[in-house]
Every structure is written in C-alpha cells, then in structure tokens.
Design a protein around this motif. Structure first.
Motif, PDB file in Angstrom:
ATOM      1  N   THR A 184       0.809  -0.640   0.520  1.00 20.73           N
ATOM      2  CA  THR A 184      -0.177  -0.393  -0.269  1.00 20.73           C
ATOM      3  C   THR A 184       0.709   0.868   0.216  1.00 20.73           C
ATOM      4  O   THR A 184       0.070   2.622  -0.608  1.00 20.73           O
ATOM      5  CB  THR A 184      -1.110   0.376   1.523  1.00 20.73           C
ATOM      6  N   GLU A 185       2.325   0.958   1.017  1.00 22.68           N
ATOM      7  CA  GLU A 185       2.852   2.569   0.557  1.00 22.68           C
ATOM      8  C   GLU A 185       4.508   1.549   0.478  1.00 22.68           C
ATOM      9  O   GLU A 185       4.372   0.631   1.623  1.00 22.68           O
ATOM     10  CB  GLU A 185       3.041   3.353   1.693  1.00 22.68           C
ATOM     11  N   CYS A 186       5.337   2.212   0.117  1.00 25.16           N
ATOM     12  CA  CYS A 186       6.805   2.097  -0.340  1.00 25.16           C
ATOM     13  C   CYS A 186       7.761   3.021   0.369  1.00 25.16           C
ATOM     14  O   CYS A 186       7.009   3.715   1.927  1.00 25.16           O
ATOM     15  CB  CYS A 186       7.106   1.622  -1.228  1.00 25.16           C
ATOM     16  N   TYR A 187       8.330   3.815  -0.758  1.00 25.32           N
ATOM     17  CA  TYR A 187       8.911   5.395  -0.557  1.00 25.32           C
ATOM     18  C   TYR A 187       7.444   5.867  -0.219  1.00 25.32           C
ATOM     19  O   TYR A 187       7.156   6.017  -0.965  1.00 25.32           O
ATOM     20  CB  TYR A 187       9.412   5.364  -2.122  1.00 25.32           C
ATOM     21  N   ARG A 188       7.606   7.515   0.113  1.00 27.14           N
ATOM     22  CA  ARG A 188       6.908   8.401   0.674  1.00 27.14           C
ATOM     23  C   ARG A 188       7.720   9.078   0.865  1.00 27.14           C
ATOM     24  O   ARG A 188       9.012   9.318   1.488  1.00 27.14           O
ATOM     25  CB  ARG A 188       6.583   7.842   2.444  1.00 27.14           C
ATOM     26  N   SER A 189       7.229  10.542   0.404  1.00 25.89           N
ATOM     27  CA  SER A 189       7.479  11.664   0.862  1.00 25.89           C
ATOM     28  C   SER A 189       7.494  13.055   2.040  1.00 25.89           C
ATOM     29  O   SER A 189       6.805  11.614   2.786  1.00 25.89           O
ATOM     30  CB  SER A 189       7.029  13.030  -0.543  1.00 25.89           C
ATOM     31  N   PRO A 190       8.420  13.512   2.215  1.00 23.28           N
ATOM     32  CA  PRO A 190       8.485  13.871   3.528  1.00 23.28           C
ATOM     33  C   PRO A 190       7.180  14.604   3.799  1.00 23.28           C
ATOM     34  O   PRO A 190       6.214  14.819   4.436  1.00 23.28           O
ATOM     35  CB  PRO A 190       9.584  14.963   3.551  1.00 23.28           C
ATOM     36  N   ALA A 191       6.678  15.011   2.052  1.00 16.51           N
ATOM     37  CA  ALA A 191       4.926  15.870   2.135  1.00 16.51           C
ATOM     38  C   ALA A 191       3.749  14.865   2.399  1.00 16.51           C
ATOM     39  O   ALA A 191       3.401  15.486   3.391  1.00 16.51           O
ATOM     40  CB  ALA A 191       5.433  16.631   1.220  1.00 16.51           C
ATOM     41  N   ARG A 192       4.636  13.278   1.835  1.00 17.88           N
ATOM     42  CA  ARG A 192       3.485  12.950   2.380  1.00 17.88           C
ATOM     43  C   ARG A 192       3.017  12.386   3.444  1.00 17.88           C
ATOM     44  O   ARG A 192       2.021  11.633   3.785  1.00 17.88           O
ATOM     45  CB  ARG A 192       3.438  10.891   1.549  1.00 17.88           C
ATOM     46  N   GLN A 193       4.523  12.573   4.379  1.00 16.25           N
ATOM     47  CA  GLN A 193       4.674  11.741   5.922  1.00 16.25           C
ATOM     48  C   GLN A 193       3.600  13.173   6.413  1.00 16.25           C
ATOM     49  O   GLN A 193       3.362  12.874   7.529  1.00 16.25           O
ATOM     50  CB  GLN A 193       6.247  11.482   6.430  1.00 16.25           C
ATOM     51  N   ASP A 194       4.064  13.862   6.290  1.00 18.23           N
ATOM     52  CA  ASP A 194       3.390  15.350   6.947  1.00 18.23           C
ATOM     53  C   ASP A 194       1.686  15.499   7.075  1.00 18.23           C
ATOM     54  O   ASP A 194       1.291  15.013   8.088  1.00 18.23           O
ATOM     55  CB  ASP A 194       4.122  15.876   6.772  1.00 18.23           C
ATOM     56  N   GLU A 195       1.296  14.780   5.903  1.00 22.84           N
ATOM     57  CA  GLU A 195       0.067  14.337   6.072  1.00 22.84           C
ATOM     58  C   GLU A 195      -0.572  13.297   6.159  1.00 22.84           C
ATOM     59  O   GLU A 195      -1.350  13.373   7.156  1.00 22.84           O
ATOM     60  CB  GLU A 195      -0.421  14.128   4.604  1.00 22.84           C
ATOM     61  N   LEU A 196       0.057  12.347   6.568  1.00 20.80           N
ATOM     62  CA  LEU A 196       0.085  10.882   7.876  1.00 20.80           C
ATOM     63  C   LEU A 196      -0.146  11.779   8.763  1.00 20.80           C
ATOM     64  O   LEU A 196      -0.828  11.594   9.527  1.00 20.80           O
ATOM     65  CB  LEU A 196       0.522  10.093   7.431  1.00 20.80           C
ATOM     66  N   TYR A 197       1.299  12.331   9.364  1.00 14.78           N
ATOM     67  CA  TYR A 197       1.194  13.398  10.732  1.00 14.78           C
ATOM     68  C   TYR A 197       0.210  13.321  11.264  1.00 14.78           C
ATOM     69  O   TYR A 197      -0.494  13.459  12.295  1.00 14.78           O
ATOM     70  CB  TYR A 197       2.429  13.383  10.890  1.00 14.78           C
ATOM     71  N   ALA A 198      -0.364  15.015  10.193  1.00 15.08           N
ATOM     72  CA  ALA A 198      -1.992  15.289  10.277  1.00 15.08           C
ATOM     73  C   ALA A 198      -2.969  14.741  10.601  1.00 15.08           C
ATOM     74  O   ALA A 198      -3.704  14.666  12.341  1.00 15.08           O
ATOM     75  CB  ALA A 198      -1.691  16.651   9.570  1.00 15.08           C
ATOM     76  N   GLN A 199      -3.468  13.595  10.347  1.00 16.07           N
ATOM     77  CA  GLN A 199      -3.902  12.551  10.469  1.00 16.07           C
ATOM     78  C   GLN A 199      -4.206  12.315  12.425  1.00 16.07           C
ATOM     79  O   GLN A 199      -3.324  11.646  12.554  1.00 16.07           O
ATOM     80  CB  GLN A 199      -4.053  11.201   9.467  1.00 16.07           C
ATOM     81  N   GLY A 200      -5.289  12.886  12.443  1.00 17.84           N
ATOM     82  CA  GLY A 200      -5.601  12.233  14.465  1.00 17.84           C
ATOM     83  C   GLY A 200      -5.491  13.613  14.647  1.00 17.84           C
ATOM     84  O   GLY A 200      -5.689  12.991  15.940  1.00 17.84           O
ATOM     85  N   ARG A 201      -4.533  14.631  14.247  1.00 12.63           N
ATOM     86  CA  ARG A 201      -4.496  16.251  14.828  1.00 12.63           C
ATOM     87  C   ARG A 201      -4.916  17.098  14.235  1.00 12.63           C
ATOM     88  O   ARG A 201      -5.985  17.384  14.696  1.00 12.63           O
ATOM     89  CB  ARG A 201      -2.679  15.658  14.353  1.00 12.63           C
ATOM     90  N   THR A 202      -4.467  17.305  13.145  1.00  9.32           N
ATOM     91  CA  THR A 202      -5.250  18.303  12.979  1.00  9.32           C
ATOM     92  C   THR A 202      -6.143  18.335  11.460  1.00  9.32           C
ATOM     93  O   THR A 202      -6.633  18.994  11.176  1.00  9.32           O
ATOM     94  CB  THR A 202      -3.892  19.394  12.447  1.00  9.32           C
ATOM     95  N   LYS A 203      -6.266  16.527  10.954  1.00 13.94           N
ATOM     96  CA  LYS A 203      -7.102  16.195  10.108  1.00 13.94           C
ATOM     97  C   LYS A 203      -8.074  14.884  10.876  1.00 13.94           C
ATOM     98  O   LYS A 203      -7.519  14.503  12.124  1.00 13.94           O
ATOM     99  CB  LYS A 203      -6.070  16.074   9.253  1.00 13.94           C
ATOM    100  N   PRO A 204      -8.886  14.658   9.852  1.00  8.84           N
ATOM    101  CA  PRO A 204      -9.751  13.711  10.658  1.00  8.84           C
ATOM    102  C   PRO A 204      -9.368  12.376  10.400  1.00  8.84           C
ATOM    103  O   PRO A 204      -8.422  12.167   9.542  1.00  8.84           O
ATOM    104  CB  PRO A 204     -10.956  14.129   9.684  1.00  8.84           C
ATOM    105  N   GLY A 205      -9.389  11.547  11.430  1.00 13.25           N
ATOM    106  CA  GLY A 205      -9.497   9.987  10.962  1.00 13.25           C
ATOM    107  C   GLY A 205      -7.824   9.671  12.650  1.00 13.25           C
ATOM    108  O   GLY A 205      -7.787  10.624  13.346  1.00 13.25           O
TER     109      GLY A 205
END
Length: 167
Positions: free
Chosen positions: A60-81
């Motif tokens: 489902t994921e392998c290499y992940r850009s730092p920007a994509r990582q920041d999107e995932l980090y926001a999930q459950g914090r500043t974004k839903p999920g």
C-alpha cells in the motif's frame, strides 16, 4: 454415464493492469533485500490454497515523500481520522531512498476493497520474517503496533532493536 467433475482451485483477487503496474513500481522502490523478502512471502501466500482465499497481499506504500509523511502525521491531530504515525516528514524509514527500507502491506479483497486485518498481517509477517531474518514487523513492537509495516534493519543495528518506526 458418469460425468467427471472438474473443480477449479479458487483464485485470489486478480490485479487489474493498473494495479499490477502500481505494485511493480512500489516493489521497485523497496531495497533489494526487502523486495526479495516480499516477493518470496507473496509467492508462498499465493501458493497456499487457504491463504489466497483470504485476500491478496499488496504493497500500500513504500517510499513516502516527507510531504506525504506530514499529511499522515496530521491525521488524527489536525485532520480527521485515527493516528497512523508518530513520525513527521523526514523522520520515517519510508522517507529514505528510494530504495527504501520500509513498506506497508494490506490485503486486496475480491470486491476491490483493501483490508488491514491484524490476523492476516500476522500470518504474512511470519512469511516475511522466514524469507529474510533481517525483516522486522511493526506488529512486534512493544509500544505502537504498526501491523501493516515491514522494514529491513540497518546493518549497524542489533537484531531485535528495530526502528520502532511508528510510521
């Protein structure tokens, strides 16, 4: 007159051409050690008549850009999920490379949906770790259980330490 009954072995969900291309591209992003372990584990999974009915392992994921990582980090914090990572962009093993020492796995079901079953992931983890002893599974970590996550240890890290990646 007796008729012969031909039974076909049930098949796992088949990948579309686009899905197969995506899987190949993601596998090319992985470090050679991790890619080989995944390929071997996938082959063993698909060769098992019971496991292959449960779903088809996919990256489902392998290499992940730092920007994509920041999107995932926001999930459950500043974004839903739900919270899915404790690593910000640049901190995750997914952000290294490519080739990257980390990949995430889910299971493609016959209806086209993707499942992240802890039970299926634990079964796949056994195959991954049997394929290469350097593979670490996020489901084995003491704190945050990252069951979809697999990674290869750095050569300098002692076995068992792992990255405790958390994303």
């Amino acid at each position: 007159m007796t008729r012969a009954v031909v039974t076909r072995s049930p098949q796992p969900p088949q990948l579309t051409v686009k899905q197969a291309a995506t899987q190949a591209a993601r596998l090319r992003q992985a470090s050679p050690t991790l890619a080989a372990a995944y390929a071997q584990a996938l082959s063993r999974w698909l060769d098992d008549p019971v496991l292959r009915l449960a779903g088809r392992p996919i990256i489902t994921e392998c290499y992940r850009s730092p920007a994509r990582q920041d999107e995932l980090y926001a999930q459950g914090r500043t974004k839903p999920g739900p919270i899915v990572t404790y690593k910000r962009g640049g901190e995750s093993r997914h952000n290294l490379g490519p080739p990257t020492p980390a990949l995430d796995v889910g299971f493609l079901l016959a209806d086209g949906s993707v499942l992240w079953s802890g039970l299926l992931l634990s079964k796949f983890a056994r195959l991954m770790k049997a394929a290469d002893a350097r593979v670490v599974w996020g489901g084995d970590w003491a704190s945050f259980k990252d069951r979809p996550h697999f990674e290869v240890l750095k050569a300098a890290e002692p076995a068992g330490k792992g990255g405790d990646e958390r994303g």
